[in-house]
Scaffold this active site. Sequence first.
Site, PDB file in Angstrom:
ATOM      1  N   GLN A 154      13.179   7.914  41.920  1.00 42.56           N
ATOM      2  CA  GLN A 154      14.272   7.661  40.987  1.00 42.56           C
ATOM      3  C   GLN A 154      15.551   8.319  41.506  1.00 42.56           C
ATOM      4  O   GLN A 154      15.609   9.538  41.691  1.00 42.56           O
ATOM      5  CB  GLN A 154      13.937   8.187  39.592  1.00 42.56           C
ATOM      6  CG  GLN A 154      14.861   7.537  38.554  1.00 42.56           C
ATOM      7  CD  GLN A 154      14.770   8.149  37.189  1.00 42.56           C
ATOM      8  OE1 GLN A 154      14.773   9.368  37.054  1.00 42.56           O
ATOM      9  NE2 GLN A 154      14.739   7.312  36.167  1.00 42.56           N
ATOM     10  N   TYR A 169      23.382   9.895  31.749  1.00 40.99           N
ATOM     11  CA  TYR A 169      23.849  10.468  33.013  1.00 40.99           C
ATOM     12  C   TYR A 169      24.998   9.613  33.572  1.00 40.99           C
ATOM     13  O   TYR A 169      25.525   8.743  32.871  1.00 40.99           O
ATOM     14  CB  TYR A 169      22.678  10.627  33.987  1.00 40.99           C
ATOM     15  CG  TYR A 169      21.699  11.664  33.480  1.00 40.99           C
ATOM     16  CD1 TYR A 169      22.080  13.000  33.375  1.00 40.99           C
ATOM     17  CD2 TYR A 169      20.426  11.318  33.055  1.00 40.99           C
ATOM     18  CE1 TYR A 169      21.214  13.970  32.866  1.00 40.99           C
ATOM     19  CE2 TYR A 169      19.551  12.277  32.553  1.00 40.99           C
ATOM     20  CZ  TYR A 169      19.954  13.594  32.457  1.00 40.99           C
ATOM     21  OH  TYR A 169      19.108  14.553  31.947  1.00 40.99           O
ATOM     22  N   ARG A 199      16.419   1.785  35.481  1.00 41.02           N
ATOM     23  CA  ARG A 199      15.995   2.285  34.176  1.00 41.02           C
ATOM     24  C   ARG A 199      17.215   2.374  33.257  1.00 41.02           C
ATOM     25  O   ARG A 199      18.250   2.921  33.645  1.00 41.02           O
ATOM     26  CB  ARG A 199      15.337   3.657  34.307  1.00 41.02           C
ATOM     27  CG  ARG A 199      14.540   4.058  33.065  1.00 41.02           C
ATOM     28  CD  ARG A 199      13.800   5.348  33.293  1.00 41.02           C
ATOM     29  NE  ARG A 199      12.648   5.471  32.399  1.00 41.02           N
ATOM     30  CZ  ARG A 199      12.260   6.607  31.825  1.00 41.02           C
ATOM     31  NH1 ARG A 199      12.923   7.720  32.046  1.00 41.02           N
ATOM     32  NH2 ARG A 199      11.195   6.652  31.053  1.00 41.02           N
ATOM     33  N   GLY A 214       4.652   8.815  29.992  1.00 41.63           N
ATOM     34  CA  GLY A 214       5.214  10.055  30.505  1.00 41.63           C
ATOM     35  C   GLY A 214       4.302  11.227  30.217  1.00 41.63           C
ATOM     36  O   GLY A 214       3.474  11.614  31.042  1.00 41.63           O
ATOM     37  N   ARG A 215       4.437  11.796  28.998  1.00 36.39           N
ATOM     38  CA  ARG A 215       3.654  12.986  28.662  1.00 36.39           C
ATOM     39  C   ARG A 215       2.154  12.832  28.923  1.00 36.39           C
ATOM     40  O   ARG A 215       1.531  13.770  29.445  1.00 36.39           O
ATOM     41  CB  ARG A 215       3.960  13.403  27.215  1.00 36.39           C
ATOM     42  CG  ARG A 215       5.348  14.037  27.107  1.00 36.39           C
ATOM     43  CD  ARG A 215       5.902  14.061  25.694  1.00 36.39           C
ATOM     44  NE  ARG A 215       6.260  12.728  25.231  1.00 36.39           N
ATOM     45  CZ  ARG A 215       7.039  12.476  24.188  1.00 36.39           C
ATOM     46  NH1 ARG A 215       7.530  13.480  23.494  1.00 36.39           N
ATOM     47  NH2 ARG A 215       7.320  11.242  23.836  1.00 36.39           N
TER      48      ARG A 215
END
Length: 362
Positions: free
Chosen positions: A97, A178, A225, A319-320
Amino acid sequence: MTSLFDPIKIGDISLANRIVMAPLTRNRAVGGIPTATMAEHYRQRASAGLIVTEASHVSAMAQGYLDTPGIFLAEHVEAWRRITDGVHAAGGKIVIQLWHVGRISHSSLLPNGIAPVSATSTPAKTMTFTRDGFVPVSPPRALRDDELPGLVAEYRHAARCAMQAGFDGVEVHSANTYLLEQFLRDSINDRSGPYGGSIPNRARLLQEVMQAVTEEVGAARTGIRISPMTTFGNSSELDSNPQALYGYVVEQLAPMGLAYVHVIEGETGGPRQPEGAPEFDYAALRKRFPGAWLVNNSYTRITGMEAVASGKADLVAFGRPFISNPDLVRRLKDNAPFNELRTDKLYGGDGEGYTDYPALAG
Ligand code: 8OZ
């Protein structure tokens, strides 16, 4: 009926299943250089159809948190090469990424202690993690238009480094407020000129970045993404018309032949329909994109299987669950219980809470 466990080809990348390890920032790349412990962590998770690495800064100015990995120096390439080799030897696929934090940074993390850069000179209302712990982000300097070609060149260089490091492709991080999203959203981008104002103007930098990255990597090995509704609690940072903005973004990406779009549905790491937030029509977005559609945010075994079976998505990113379960694919397949997540070991540290989660026996 298509299953989460069926293989799929996304662009030029053939995957053994549709279960994706989401990008997960872990702050263990001391000094920005990926480590042997990171190589072990990713190798353990190679049964994912696809691993998306933790966000990796494309230049020194692109860094916003302590000890995130870089992808722009020869040392980065060499260190990432050990990670891609390990994942490939274990039968997996891995993309990196590409990340520029923009104004979500602190001067102490940047060369000569200078200010972060952004679309705007207004600071973000958030904190970052530095050598001194959590601190408010530093006020940014608004980039001049004549600096933007240099910024695009940083992404191009990082994309080239990624391919030298043996990645199967790259994912451009245009999410989570971001840098690229600081340009996209009218709540943040207060510029005039060719990169401010209208939606096409605000999306121009992203277009130029995608053009440069796909020239280096190939569109069929490039994903992106996005997170149309993410605010991290600062609801004033939502675009005034997310549906129109991200609809335009996806429509512009559609003819490029990208491998996939990765969409975070709802609030990143939080609710899929935050209370009081306007609804977003993700299906309408998907209709505009001919390639693979990857969804993320709090999917479970059941909702993940349903998303693929119903055709709502082609792939699901977890993810988690991937943090605490290196063999998540097998556990999803067998409906086996998950290891408990150690939330005190998420950011920074060593192998504890990172490479010591057990896989099922046998
Ligand atoms: C958690 C901590 C720091 C950064 C993101 C790259 O939200 C991140 C991130 C996540 O996309």
